[in-house]
Structures are given as C-alpha cells and as structure tokens.
Design a protein around this motif. Structure first.
Motif, PDB file in Angstrom:
ATOM      1  N   ALA D   5       0.812  -1.205   0.000  1.00  0.00           N
ATOM      2  CA  ALA D   5       0.000   0.000   0.000  1.00  0.00           C
ATOM      3  C   ALA D   5       0.853   1.265   0.000  1.00  0.00           C
ATOM      4  O   ALA D   5       0.402   2.338  -0.385  1.00  0.00           O
ATOM      5  N   VAL D   6       2.099   1.120   0.429  1.00  0.00           N
ATOM      6  CA  VAL D   6       2.953   2.307   0.554  1.00  0.00           C
ATOM      7  C   VAL D   6       3.452   2.711  -0.819  1.00  0.00           C
ATOM      8  O   VAL D   6       3.901   1.881  -1.605  1.00  0.00           O
ATOM      9  N   ASP D   7       3.355   3.980  -1.076  1.00  0.00           N
ATOM     10  CA  ASP D   7       3.923   4.496  -2.316  1.00  0.00           C
ATOM     11  C   ASP D   7       5.407   4.759  -2.080  1.00  0.00           C
ATOM     12  O   ASP D   7       5.778   5.718  -1.413  1.00  0.00           O
ATOM     13  N   TRP D   8       6.236   3.849  -2.572  1.00  0.00           N
ATOM     14  CA  TRP D   8       7.656   3.910  -2.220  1.00  0.00           C
ATOM     15  C   TRP D   8       8.327   5.177  -2.724  1.00  0.00           C
ATOM     16  O   TRP D   8       9.203   5.730  -2.085  1.00  0.00           O
ATOM     17  N   HIS D   9       7.881   5.613  -3.872  1.00  0.00           N
ATOM     18  CA  HIS D   9       8.474   6.824  -4.422  1.00  0.00           C
ATOM     19  C   HIS D   9       8.252   7.995  -3.480  1.00  0.00           C
ATOM     20  O   HIS D   9       9.188   8.721  -3.128  1.00  0.00           O
ATOM     21  N   SER D  10       7.013   8.121  -2.999  1.00  0.00           N
ATOM     22  CA  SER D  10       6.714   9.213  -2.081  1.00  0.00           C
ATOM     23  C   SER D  10       7.460   9.034  -0.768  1.00  0.00           C
ATOM     24  O   SER D  10       7.949   9.993  -0.172  1.00  0.00           O
ATOM     25  N   TYR D  11       7.535   7.769  -0.373  1.00  0.00           N
ATOM     26  CA  TYR D  11       8.211   7.500   0.894  1.00  0.00           C
ATOM     27  C   TYR D  11       9.664   7.969   0.842  1.00  0.00           C
ATOM     28  O   TYR D  11      10.154   8.673   1.725  1.00  0.00           O
ATOM     29  N   PHE D  12      10.348   7.613  -0.238  1.00  0.00           N
ATOM     30  CA  PHE D  12      11.749   8.023  -0.341  1.00  0.00           C
ATOM     31  C   PHE D  12      11.864   9.533  -0.497  1.00  0.00           C
ATOM     32  O   PHE D  12      12.782  10.150   0.011  1.00  0.00           O
ATOM     33  N   PHE D  13      10.854  10.107  -1.203  1.00  0.00           N
ATOM     34  CA  PHE D  13      10.870  11.556  -1.336  1.00  0.00           C
ATOM     35  C   PHE D  13      10.795  12.198   0.036  1.00  0.00           C
ATOM     36  O   PHE D  13      11.590  13.082   0.378  1.00  0.00           O
TER      37      PHE D  13
END
Lengths: 176, 413, 401, 189
Positions: D5-13
């Motif tokens: 469910a986690v948007d990894w791109h946003s998470y790393f951002f």
C-alpha cells in the motif's frame, strides 16, 4: 707546522694568556687562560698558516674526589679542564687547547665556572658546549641557547662531575 | 529481477522490489568486501615477490590466501579507540563516509552487458561525483582526530583530490565525447568488435589520454607515489594515524574499493569493458569477421555471454589494480608541491590538449579524422549502436530536435 | 610561497595562515630512532626546526669511567650499532695509542677488511632507510638482504650479528676463520652487479632525483663550520677523509692500498666508472650528493676489502692478541679520530695511571651532522625534513651515547 | 499486503526531504563550524538524492560533484587551514538569533508563497510511474539549453550562462587577489 712554532706564535700574539704547554705529550697541547679562549680560537681559525677551521670536540674533564684521601692521592688541585680538539681540513693538522677552570665560580659551590663561548667561531661548538654544560657543568658566556642537551631539561646535577650523585628519584622513577 | 520474482513466486511487486534491492546490495557489498580481501592479499603477495620475499604463506593452507581474513578478525577484535581530543561523532562517522562513497559508486559500475545495479544514464559522471565524496571521509577523519599529523594528511588530501578531479574529468570526457553518451553500458558496447574497437586505440589522443587518466586516477585514490595523505615517512600515517581496529579497516577497504573502481572505469572507457580482444561472443570478432553474436540476447546464451564478459571485465580491472600495486612498491613518493605541480602544470594542459585533438578527430576538422580507427575500419562500431539517445538530429523545417528514442540493444538492469 | 635565497629563514608568504607547532618524534617513522624535532610550520612550510636529543642517552661516558678499556668495548658497540666494528676500531686505536702498542701487518689488514665490510653494511642500511624516508619500501629490503650476508660473515668471525666487540685494543679477539676470506670474495662478486640495481631504483630514479636534488643544500664552508664529517662533509665537496688525512696511527692501516677519496671534482666523481652521472638538477652539497657519495663509498669499500684480502693472505705476524683485561694505563690523555661510515668518530681517553680511565669521551659524528638540521630545514616543506635528516644518515645511539 | 500500500516513491521523497531539512536545521543549531560543514554536506547530499529520485540523474550527479565534492571540500579545507581554535566554536547571541530568525522566516514565507503559486502544483499529478523517464534522465537538453537552444519553444540560457561564468571568473580572480597578503616571516617571530 710544528708544535713549537705554533706555541711561539701564540705566545707572541697573546703573551700571558698562554699559560702553559706540553709538547712532549702523546697529543701535544697548549694551555690557554679561560678569558682569552675566544680570541685565541678566532686567531687560530683566521690565521693563514694554521687555518684551524674544524672544531672536532670539546671535552670537560673534572679533577676531583669526594674522598679527601683519594683527593690527596690524585696529585692535582681540584679543577675542571676543558679540552678543545681542533683540526684543519685544508692543512690537515691538529691542535689541542686546554683551559683550566675552577670547579666552582669563586669557589662557591653551585655556581658554575664561566668561560667565553666559541659558538661565534665554529657553529658546531653550539651543541658541544651544550653537552659540556649538561654533563660537566660549565657555563659558556655568550652562548645563544645554553640548555641541557642529553639529559632532560629538569635534571638536577652534572653527571660527569666527580662529586655527582644520582638522584634518588626522578619523576617517580627510582634512581638508585 | 523484480519481474522474475513476481512471475515465478507470485510475490507482490513491493516485496519483490525490496528483495531485489537487497540481493543487489548484498552482491555489491560482497564485491567490495571480498574484492578488498583479495586485493589486500594480492598486494602482499606482489609486494613480497617484488621485495624478494614470499609474502603470506601459511594462513588458509597454501599461499596464505586467508591471511586478510585472519587480519580482519584481528582488526575486529582490537579495541576501538577514540582519542580524548577527537571530535567523537565525526571521528566515528568518517570511516563509514569513506566506505559508503566507495561502495555507492559501485552501484553504477556495470560488470557486464547490462549487469549493473542501477542503470544510471550519466553513469560516468555519477561515478566520478560519488568517488569525489570519498575525500570527505578522509578530511573529516583528519580533522576530527585532533592530531596535527592527521590534519596535515587531511589538508593534503583535500588539496590533492580536488585538484586531480579536474584532469580526471577532462580525461573521462574524451571517451564520452567519442561515444556520445555518458552511459557506461553503451560506451562499453561501442567497443564490442575486438581489440581495434577499444577506445584506447581509437586515435593517438585517446591513447595519450588513457595514461593521463591512469595517473590522475592513481592520484585521486591516493595510491603511491601520490599517497601523500598517509605518507608514513612524513605524517606517521596521515589521516588515519589515530584509527585502529575495524574503523581503520574501513578506510582500507574503501581504498581498495576505489582502486578497483577507477581501474574498472578505465577498462570500460578505454579497454572495451567486458569485451575481449577477440570479441567472440559479440557480432563481430575483429572488424568484419562475424562472431557468435550471443551478447545481449535475452536468453541463457546471453547470460553465459554476460558471465564471460564479467570475468573478462574483472580480469582487466584486476590488471589495472596490479599495475597500481607494482608502481607503489617501486617508486618513491612525490612531494606535495610536486604532486600539485604535476596536476596543474602537466596533467591539466596535456589532458586539455588531448581533448582538443580528440575533438578534431571526432569532428574531422583539419583532416584529422583520418587519425581515427573508424576512418580505416568503417564497420567497427556495430550499426545498432550508431544512433543513441539524446543525439542531435536534423529534422527538416524545424531545426534541431532531439532523438529521445532508445536504440540500444541491451537489457535494462 | 617563496624562499629568500640570501637568508633561507626568511619566507615570503602569499596566503596568510595560522602557524602550527608540530612534534616530529620521538616516536616517528622517519626520525631514525628517537630523535625529536619540534617544527614550527606555516601550512606545510617549515619556518623553524629545533632538534631535541637525549631520548637514548645511556650514560656511556659515565660508565666508561668505571670500566677498563677492554670492558668498555661492548659499550662502543652500542653507539653506532649499525657500524659496531668501526666503533670498536676507534676505541681500540685510542687505547693502543695511549699504550703505544704496535700491531703486526696481518692484524692491520684484518682490521681494514673488517672495518670496510662494516662500512658497506652501514651504508647499505643508510641507503635503504633513505629510500624508506622517501616513501619507497623495496630498496630497504634489498639493502637488508645484502647486509644480512655481511652479518652472516661477521657472525662467523665473532659469533654476534650486531654488537660484535670483535676488534679490541691489541688486535682482535680471534683470527679470521679458515676459508672466511673466500666467502667474503664470493660475497663481493655477488654484490657488485646488485649495486647497479640500487642505482636504478634510487640514484637515477626521476622521482628520487626530484625529491633529493637541490634539497638541503649545504655549502662546504657551512659543513666545516658545523663540524660535519664523513659522507656529509664530502657530499659538500670537501676533500677530507681521515683514512688519508688522519693521524699516522690510523692512516698507516691503509698504507699500500689504492683508493681515491670520494668527492666531487669539476662536476664529476673520480669513481664514476659506468655509474650514473650527476643529474642536472643536483647541486653540490644537496641530499642527492650526500646519498651518492655513500653509494660510491660502498664501491670504494668493496675495492679496499678485496685489496685487504690479498694483503692479508700474504701478510706476516699474528692477528693481534688483545691486551689484558686489567691492563694498567700510563698517565696521559689521547685523542684519536677514525673515519667511521657516518663520519669522524673520535674517542678521548684521560688516564690517571690506573687501569680504569679517568675520563672517557666519545666525539660523535652524527651529533655534529645532525646539528645542521635547524639550519637546513627552514623554508622547506614537511616532506623535505625526512629527506634532509635521512640524507645525514644519523644513528641515535651514537648521538645520545 | 500492507507494504504494497505504501507508495515507495513518495516514501523516499519524504525521507530525503526530511533528511535535507533536518541537516539544514543541524547546520543552524550546531556551534561547531566543522560540524556545520558536515551537516551541510549531508543536507546537500540528500538534495542530490531528491534529484535522483526525480530522475534528473545528471543534475543529481552535478549537485554531488560541484556542491558536495567541490565547494564543500574547499570550504572545509579553508576552515581547517584558518580556524585552528578560535573560530571552531561559534556562539550566537540571543539578539542575533531573533534578527536571523525573523529574516529567515520572512524569506521562507516568501519562498512558500512563490512555490504554492505555481499552478502545476495544484493540478492532479500523475502517478510517478507513469511519467516518461526518458525525457528527464537525459543530459542533452540541459547542454542544448545552455548553448542557447531549447526544445520547448523557450529562450535558451546562453546569455545568463555567459554572465554567470564571467561573474564567477571575476570572483575567483578577486578572491585570489584578496588572499595574497604579502608578509615576511622570519624564524625569530
């Protein structure tokens, strides 16, 4: 140049400042008054025929015995003898100068005997005089930086003097 | 790899991505760590032979091949000291910065056709940039140690590495310009037609610039005769004087890591990367003689070709490392001002001159185009690589446009 | 930065930075033992150097006042421990001079062989260690490999590898073993071609020349003024070697030997042969010349050993029986200097007529050689300090005694 | 699964953005000048991470090379050479704090206002995976734009680029000139 002629020249030049000589010894030597040592050395180095441009060594020899009996047996007045070994790199000859000093200045124990420094004549005298000061306890007047050289700066006493006693302790290290 | 996990084991893409990233990291970490082990052993053996002795002989049976591991265990067991005068935080962090920089640069280093952890388009540039960060670990270590010798080492390192980045950059630009891309995979694939397609033999200027590159690379990774930052006869041990145990070994690993890295970069830029002198796996062995054409195929044959390529690459890079070791045990060390003079007065102008010459050859100005191998062996670079992404193309009526089409035939990491 | 040529102590700075006081030593890889140099630096440029000695002071002279001359021989070993044979020789000659003891020809030739071998061993270490100072490790091990062979030879002679106590007043403790001179000859034949390797690795190496030529230039006047001796003095172009110019008692050892003092004359060395020519960058009296003189002296010593062996084989007399351990000394004082590998090693002995000297003095060559550092180093870079100190080839054991 | 469910791109951002901000705060709050430089390195490094995340690899590498590898190394180099002990620890007085905080706050507000006034920000943005990577990853548009040609009908940056270059050259020469304070030092002092 033979010993005699050197002695002659020096006596002519400095007169009473040349206080003695022994030309028959294994190493012939000339004794110079302590006050005149600097001028004599300057002359010896500058003189065209002598050109004693190389100071090999300065040695301090202490004549003393703490035991009065042995002192008497020694057959010498207690004194400190400075020995200058000079040589010439150009003329390939050598010369030995000796300077007789009292063991203590004005016989006050603890006051070092004084002597003009020859550092202005030979730069190598700098360290040699520091060593003599360090080990034999002679104060060289006019030396630019007279500090102990082999012993630590806070060492007490002059180890090559005959009445020297090893300190009992040095910074917590047992001496004897 | 993500697709593979998803399709084979039915994982969710996220898990598969994490798993793939983990595997790649582990692989690379092993390359760096095991590589360092091997190179340290190699350095000892070679140094030993150069100096008329045997080097390690006992640990691990023959040849002492486990000596480094044994030393590693020893280093782990050693006390981790922090001097009283040190800036503890920076002192403890510094080795990791060095190691991390060296390690990060490996991410963009392809080992074979498409075998690269992160396919960075500006790969050359990325590696140079990250390698330049290694100096930070050194500087901080030197500063934070609270020792004057360390500080001297750090100052030297800073001055030296920053200066040598300039000629190093100039040297790297030449192959980049000839290939028209900063993509390391593409650059290596440009040289897939045997020894004559290698860029070092492209023209006389690339031949010269390789030697400048190698010199500058040795200087920028601090190898003798440019190891001023740790010059043991002057600065005790330079920036790592106060380090012991594992932290010290991190510096060591970083050094060997970057040694291999700059050698690998040299291999890709000048020596055909994973393509052998007889490119059997490729389309053309030498010039026009057809080869097996296995490389780059999306099947088991392609994988085998990749393995052969990786072995080829590692071997060539190892030769580079060996030369560095050989130089270290032969030459005296330069003085810091001589190192700087060499960089600013010799390497930079020479690299600039070679760059200019290479531009003339590439652009065929003054008839210098005939110095290029391509002029004599027209079929040397495979046709499939001729058009590259980002290359300017003329479209009638609209002036200059950009072809963004990817025409490279290779897998994508 | 620029150095004022008239006075090297005046340095002109372009960029102002903070001054730093750095302790080089007593624990430092390139101070050859426990020398401590306090450097005042501006960035990397040295503005002042103050040497501090005495970390290895073992009161040898004081001990000498409590031992008979023969008992003191082991203490001379520990002065210049890299050329212990030459130290033994110096002290032995002084004692013999006081006793007026004459040696047989055979003993003299034996002494020449031994002391010149000692010179080779010592210069090999000096050469290797100098490479180490400049950051190259391999020549050091090569040099030690050859020195090891000399130590093997010495071990055969006296059983010790470092502190020999072999030459004693009166001659030597034993004759050379049978067949030993043949081994020496074999060794010399082996060494000869290896010397050119050293020249390739160091003397003619471009980086080596860059690091040493024109660095630490010492004029002849300055060298004499500071009482420098040995290769340091001759490296400055002073034609002075005690083996030729010394006292009769010492020079007579070398009577009948053909050798030339290693010193530059008109831009080249007489011993040049096929050895490297002086590079253009080198200035008389710089580190390179000091190093090169040492290298040539190895060749010279090899020649002397060869000649000594020839003479020893045909010489008459015995190898010299040592004087009694408690031999009574005549009253008087004697001083004698010998040409040890590192320079003129002098011993001064004052006797009051008993068996134990009243005063013993060792005049150390390195002691004087080292004193020039505070004059040579200002204006140089930190990296030049090991280069200069290394070129003086000091041994702290001799300096601190 | 939860992880999916986690948007990894946003998470790393978020991760990189927070790192950049946190270390920027670190620069402000520490009083040790070398640590300041160190935090600045990390902050700029995190910014480079943001560029990589956005697919602008060339710009990211540029950021690392010029700012982190070049400028900051020189900065630390300068600090080490000149600040031995006196300047290593910098104390800031309370009144200075207030002055700087108000100035910095005003600038931040201005920045935020400008940032949020960009119309694209309020639009529905596409999922990162859908953005064509090919266009952002390339260095060639940058090079072309700097030499005066832009692919989208804008004006190239040749003139500003030239001005900035000349300006930097002048600054370099000036700095070199200012640093040359001739003095004579003898071993006596």
């Amino acid at each position: 140049m033979s010993g005699e002629s050197v002695l002659e020249r020096l006596q002519k030049q400095f007169g009473d400042a040349i206080t003695g000589a022994n030309l028959d010894a294994i190493d012939p030597w000339i004794e110079v008054a302590s006050t005149a040592i600097e001028e004599v050395c300057r002359y010896l180095k500058a003189d065209n025929e002598l050109q004693l441009d190389y100071l090999n060594c300065i040695t301090g020899v202490d004549y003393f015995h703490s035991d009065p009996k042995k002192l008497q047996k020694m057959g010498e007045e207690p004194h400190t003898l400075l020995v200058y070994h000079l040589s010439s790199t150009a003329k390939k000859h050598t010369l030995v100068l000796k300077v007789r000093l009292p063991r203590w200045k004005d016989d006050r124990e603890g006051d070092l005997p004084e002597l003009p420094s020859v550092t202005s004549i030979w730069r190598t005298a700098d360290w040699h005089e520091r060593e003599v000061y360090d080990l034999s306890g002679v104060w060289f007047v006019g030396h630019p930086d007279l500090r102990r050289i082999l012993c630590p700066e806070d060492w007490v006493g002059y180890p090559l003097r005959r009445d020297y006693e090893m300190p009992l302790e040095y910074h917590g290290i047992r001496g004897r | 790899m993500v697709d593979f996990f998803v399709s084979t084991f039915g994982m969710s893409p996220t898990v598969a991505a994490i798993l793939a990233a983990g595997i790649q990291c582990a692989l690379l970490l092993n390359v760096v760590a095991v590589g360092a082990l091997v190179f340290i052993w190699m350095e000892r053996k070679i140094a030993g032979r150069i100096q008329d002795r045997l080097g390690p002989t006992r640990v691990g049976g023959r040849f002492g091949w486990l000596q480094t591991l044994a030393d590693g265990i020893k280093l782990i067991a050693k006390e981790d000291l922090t001097p009283a005068d040190a800036d503890a935080l920076l002192f403890k962090l510094a080795p990791y910065i060095s190691f991390a920089a060296s390690f990060t640069a490996y991410m963009a280093l392809p080992f074979s056709d498409g075998w690269v952890a992160v396919h960075v388009n500006a790969g050359v540039f990325f590696i140079l940039a990250v390698l330049g960060l290694e100096v930070f670990g050194t500087i901080l270590a030197g500063y934070a140690s609270g020792s004057k010798w360390s500080l001297f080492g750090a100052i030297r390192e800073a001055a030296q590495v920053v200066s040598y980045e300039v000629p190093l950059g100039l040297c790297v630009v030449v192959p980049v310009m000839i290939c028209g891309t900063m993509d390391l995979v593409a650059i290596a694939n440009m040289q897939s037609a045997g020894i004559w397609s290698w860029l070092i033999f492209h023209d006389p200027f690339t031949f010269c610039i390789f030697w400048i590159y190698f010199t500058c690379a040795m200087a920028s990774v601090n190898r003798a005769p440019f190891d001023l930052a740790e010059a043991e006869s002057e600065l005790v041990a330079g920036f790592h004087t106060e380090y012991s145990g594992l932290r010290w070994s991190f510096f060591f690993m970083a050094e060997y890591g970057s040694m291999f890295l700059v050698s690998g970069l040299a291999v890709i830029l000048f020596f055909g990367g994973w393509n052998g002198p007889l490119a059997i796996m490729s389309d053309k062995i030498i010039g026009v003689i057809p080869g097996l054409g296995l490389a780059g195929q999306p099947n088991a044959w392609g994988f085998i070709a990749g393995c052969v390529g990786a072995a080829n690459f590692i071997m060539k890079a190892t030769i580079g490392v060996t030369v560095m070791i050989w130089v270290r045990w032969t030459l005296p060390r330069l003085r810091i001002d001589q190192v700087m003079t060499m960089c600013l007065k010799y390497c930079v102008p020479l690299a600039a001159a070679c760059f200019l010459g290479a531009v003339f050859v590439k652009a065929e100005i003054f008839g210098l185009g005939y110095l290029s191998v391509d002029a004599w062996l027209p079929g040397l670079r495979s046709d499939r690589l001729e058009v590259r992404e980002g290359w300017m193309t003329e479209v009638e009526g609209e002036g200059v446009t950009l072809s963004t089409e990817k025409t490279l035939v290779h897998g994508d990491g | 930065m620029a150095t004022n040529l008239e006075d090297p102590r005046i340095i002109e700075f372009d960029v102002r930075t903070d001054e730093m006081l750095v302790n080089m030593g007593p624990q430092h890889p390139s101070t050859h033992g426990v020398l401590r140099l306090v450097l005042r630096t501006d960035g990397e440029v040295i503005s002042e150097v103050t040497p501090h000695l005495g970390y290895l002071h073992r009161c040898a002279e004081k001990i000498g006042e409590n031992l008979t001359p023969r008992q003191w021989i082991p203490y001379t070993d520990r002065m210049d421990y890299l050329a212990a044979m030459n130290m033994n020789l110096g002290w032995s000659l002084v004692v013999e001079k006081l006793l007026d003891h004459e040696l047989s020809d055979k003993a003299k030739h034996l002494r020449v062989i031994i002391s010149e071998l000692g010179r080779i061993a010592s210069h090999l270490v000096g050469m290797g260690a100098y490479g180490l100072d400049l950051g190259t490790f391999s020549p050091f091990l090569y040099a030690f490999r050859e020195r090891e062979r000399i130590l093997d030879l010495f071990e055969e002679v006296c059983g010790a590898r470092l502190t020999y106590s072999y030459l004693t007043p009166g001659g030597a403790t034993a004759d050379l073993p049978t067949g030993w001179v043949d081994k020496v000859e074999a060794f010399l034949r082996q060494l000869e071609p290896i010397i050119s390797d050293y020249h390739e690795l160091l003397t003619t190496n471009a980086i080596f020349i860059k690091r040493t030529a024109g660095i630490g230039i010492m004029s002849a006047e300055m060298a004499i003024d500071y009482g420098c001796s040995g290769p340091v003095l001759r490296g400055s172009g002073v034609d002075y070697d005690l083996r030729r110019d010394g006292e009769e008692r010492y020079t007579e050892m070398y009577d009948g030997y053909a050798y030339e003092v290693v010193v530059e004359k008109d831009g080249h060395y007489p011993q040049d042969r096929n050895y490297p020519k002086v590079p253009r960058e080198a200035v008389l009296g710089d580190c390179w010349h000091r190093f090169y003189v040492r290298m040539l002296e190895v060749m010279q010593a090899m020649d002397l050993v060869e000649q000594g062996i020839e003479k020893y084989k045909s010489a008459s007399g015995d190898w010299g029986v040592p004087i009694k351990l408690t031999q009574r000394l005549p009253k008087g004082d004697v001083y004698l200097e010998t040409e040890a590998p590192r320079g003129q090693m002098g011993f001064y002995l004052v006797s009051d007529g008993s068996a134990i000297p009243w005063r013993v003095r060792a005049r150390s060559s390195c002691f004087c050689n080292l004193s020039v550092t505070s004059e040579l180093c200002p204006g140089c870079l930190i990296a030049d300090v090991p280069a200069i100190v290394g070129s003086l080839d000091i041994v702290m054991g001799e300096i601190d005694r | 699964m939860l992880l999916a469910a986690v948007d990894w791109h946003s998470y790393f951002f978020m991760l990189f953005a927070m790192l950049a901000c946190a270390f920027a705060m670190g620069v402000l709050l520490t009083s040790n000048i070398v640590r300041m430089a160190f935090y600045l390195v990390l902050s700029l490094g995190a910014t480079a991470g943001l560029y990589f995340l956005a697919g602008a690899e060339f710009v990211g590498a540029m950021q690392l090379m010029i700012y982190v590898g070049g400028t900051l190394v020189l900065l630390i180099f300068g600090v080490m050479l000149t600040a031995q002990s006196r300047f290593v620890s910098m104390k800031i007085r309370p009144d200075e704090w207030i002055l700087v905080a108000s100035l910095g706050g005003a600038l931040l507000l201005l920045l935020l206002y400008v940032a949020f006034s960009v119309p694209e920000w309020r639009m529905e943005h596409p999922h990162p995976a859908e953005i064509s990577v090919a266009e952002t990853k390339l260095a060639a548009p940058i090079g072309l734009a700097l030499s005066g040609v832009r692919l989208d009908d804008g004006i190239g940056y040749l003139f500003p680029f030239l001005i900035v270059s000349v300006h930097l050259l002048v600054v370099l020469i000036g700095a070199g000139y200012l640093a040359r304070t001739k003095r004579r030092a003898t071993s006596e002092n």
